[in-house]
Design a protein around this motif. Structure first.
Motif: not given
Length: 71
Positions: A13, A39, A44, A50-51
């Motif tokens: 990220s 992201c 994402s 961002c995940d």
């Protein structure tokens, strides 16, 4: 106002820290924390944040180009 820093993480990220206002395409404010990650891979499910979906599926290592004097 604190200095804003954006770090391009290897294979991940964009890490944002500092006082910043994040807006969507229509100019609406997106709520953020003092430090957050955006992201960069497009995978994402929580864009623009961002995940972690990029792990193992995204490669990018951005480096600053050095000139002939090594600067």
């Amino acid at each position: 106002m604190s200095k804003v820093q954006i770090k391009v993480n290897d294979n991940g990220s964009l890490r944002v820290s500092g006082e910043i206002e994040l807006l969507d395409g229509e100019g609406n404010v997106i709520e953020t924390k003092p430090v957050f990650s955006l992201c960069r891979c497009g995978m994402s499910q929580n864009k623009p944040f961002c995940d972690g979906s990029h792990k193992g599926n995204f490669q990018s290592q951005v480096r600053v180009a050095k000139n002939e004097e090594g600067l």
